[in-house]
Each structure stands twice: as structure tokens, then as C-alpha cells.
Design an enzyme around this catalytic site. Structure first.
Site, PDB file in Angstrom:
ATOM      1  N   GLU A 281      46.708  42.144  43.055  1.00 32.95           N
ATOM      2  CA  GLU A 281      47.143  40.751  43.132  1.00 32.95           C
ATOM      3  C   GLU A 281      45.874  39.930  43.259  1.00 32.95           C
ATOM      4  OE1 GLU A 281      47.605  37.539  44.224  1.00 32.95           O
ATOM      5  OE2 GLU A 281      48.992  37.789  45.902  1.00 32.95           O
TER       6      GLU A 281
ATOM      7  N   GLY B 298      42.997  39.950  46.451  1.00 31.64           N
ATOM      8  CA  GLY B 298      41.663  39.375  46.573  1.00 31.64           C
ATOM      9  C   GLY B 298      41.139  38.912  45.232  1.00 31.64           C
ATOM     10  N   SER B 299      39.844  38.939  45.085  1.00 32.29           N
ATOM     11  CA  SER B 299      39.208  38.413  43.875  1.00 32.29           C
ATOM     12  C   SER B 299      39.232  39.435  42.738  1.00 32.29           C
ATOM     13  CB  SER B 299      37.754  38.038  44.176  1.00 32.29           C
ATOM     14  OG  SER B 299      36.969  39.201  44.386  1.00 32.29           O
TER      15      SER B 299
ATOM     16  N   CYS C 286      47.290  33.231  47.499  1.00 34.09           N
ATOM     17  CA  CYS C 286      47.273  33.359  46.038  1.00 34.09           C
ATOM     18  C   CYS C 286      48.482  32.687  45.392  1.00 34.09           C
ATOM     19  CB  CYS C 286      47.220  34.833  45.643  1.00 34.09           C
ATOM     20  SG  CYS C 286      45.657  35.634  46.050  1.00 34.09           S
TER      21      CYS C 286
ATOM     22  N   VAL D 265      36.274  42.045  43.123  1.00 32.19           N
ATOM     23  CA  VAL D 265      36.498  43.139  44.076  1.00 32.19           C
ATOM     24  C   VAL D 265      37.640  44.031  43.590  1.00 32.19           C
ATOM     25  CG1 VAL D 265      37.066  43.736  46.465  1.00 32.19           C
ATOM     26  CG2 VAL D 265      35.607  41.762  45.988  1.00 32.19           C
ATOM     27  N   GLY D 266      38.627  43.441  42.921  1.00 36.10           N
ATOM     28  CA  GLY D 266      39.720  44.233  42.368  1.00 36.10           C
ATOM     29  C   GLY D 266      39.230  45.290  41.391  1.00 36.10           C
TER      30      GLY D 266
END
Length: 205
Positions: A35, A13-14, A69, A17-18
Site C-alpha cells: 500500500e 509506506g513509500s 494514504c 521502501v516498498g
């Protein structure tokens, strides 16, 4: 992410948020695999098999409507083969059709209105920067007007310092960037904050 019975967390994800995921996982000292996006290049050298390369490059930017991604969102082309490659590739790209799943066309809609607006904002940036549109697919006339459909677009040449060459768009937007030698190709390929995947098209391994 906080649960004590979970030993390892994988997240795609972003970056924002990571960071939250990693902070929560850290409460129990568990390991993480993050990732967090990509701006993956396909590097086309002058000796490559163009007919083999083109369908892979094309599919890598429209698969899941570019919402992966690992999408091949940058097309780096050797100046010596650029004209020949683009004369064929532009024709293939221009024939792409967008529609709903049951129509079984080349590409479907984006995931949300927010994402559609984000992709359109990059389209507007390319116009602001006077970057030419080399090819654009078409949206079927039979889709809902409320659907999150966008045209797949090929633009270029894109300056290496443009946000269109550096930022992840997460949509069917392919930036063409020419290069003159191997060293320049490597420099351009590594010229983003991402380092997820890359494709190298050459007969000289």
C-alpha cells in the site's frame, strides 16, 4: 522480510521502501501486499446531500493531519454546485484549529521536521503556480514554536496537470478541481499514478 518463518508481508509506506521490502521478501518467494500511497478524490455531484458530504470530506484531509494514504486530498466538484458548496465549505474549513494533543483541537502536528518541510514545499509550489488559497485553518498561539505544525489549506481551482493534483503530499492540503460532467470527473479521478480509494457523493447510485 527475509525471515523464513514469515509467510506474507504487508507494507504501508513509500514506493521506494516498498521496492526494498519486495526484493527482500522475494528471497524466500513470499507474497506481499503493498500500500504505497494515494491521491484519493471525493467526487461531489450536483445532486448530493451537501450537509452530509462536508464533514466527511473535511475530516478525511485533516485526520492524522492528512498523514494517511487514504486521505481525501482531491475535491472534485460539479460546476453546477461548486459555488453553493464552497460558500459553506470555505467557512467550515477556515474555522479549523491546529494544536497539541492535549488541546483537543481539530488537528495536531505533523510527524517530523522533514514532513513539515515537504508540506511547506508544496505550499510554495501553489504560490509559484498562482493557485488561489480558498481557505486556511489556524495554528493555536499556545503551541511550541518548535512543533511541526502547519495550517490546513484548501486551494483551487487546481490544474489537472499540476503536481498538486497528482502527487501525494501526505499532509492537510486539499486541492479543489471542478468538473463539468461525469466523464470528465472519472478522467480527473483516474489522472494520477494512484488508485487507492475514492468517495462519490450523489443520490443517484
Amino acid at each position: 522480510c527475509k525471515h523464513s518463518d514469515i509467510d506474507h508481508v504487508c507494507f504501508t509506506g513509500s514506493p521506494e521502501v516498498g521496492s526494498i521490502v519486495q526484493q527482500n521478501a522475494a528471497l524466500n518467494n513470499k507474497s506481499c501486499t503493498m500500500e504505497l500511497g494515494g491521491k484519493s478524490p471525493h467526487i461531489v455531484f450536483s445532486d448530493c446531500d451537501l450537509e452530509s458530504a462536508m464533514p466527511v470530506i473535511l475530516n478525511s484531509i485533516i485526520q492524522n493531519s492528512g498523514q494517511t494514504c487514504s486521505a481525501g486530498s482531491r475535491l472534485l466538484i460539479d460546476e453546477n454546485v461548486k459555488e453553493k458548496f464552497l460558500s459553506i465549505f470555505i467557512d467550515k474549513f477556515s474555522k479549523l484549529m491546529v494544536g497539541s494533543a492535549e488541546m483537543d483541537l481539530d488537528m495536531g502536528p505533523l510527524i517530523s521536521e522533514t514532513q513539515k518541510n515537504r508540506v511547506i514545499s508544496f505550499y510554495n509550489k501553489s504560490k509559484d503556480e498562482n493557485i488561489p488559497i480558498l481557505a486556511s485553518g489556524s495554528i493555536s498561539k499556545n503551541v511550541s514554536k518548535n512543533g511541526y505544525y502547519v495550517n490546513p489549506v484548501l486551494i483551487g481551482p487546481v490544474p489537472v496537470d499540476s503536481v498538486l493534483a497528482k502527487d501525494e503530499i501526505f499532509g492537510p492540503y486539499l486541492s479543489m478541481i471542478p468538473f463539468s460532467n461525469e466523464e470528465e470527473a472519472i478522467s480527473i479521478a483516474n489522472g494520477t499514478d494512484y488508485g487507492l480509494t475514492a468517495g462519490v457523493w450523489t443520490k443517484d447510485g
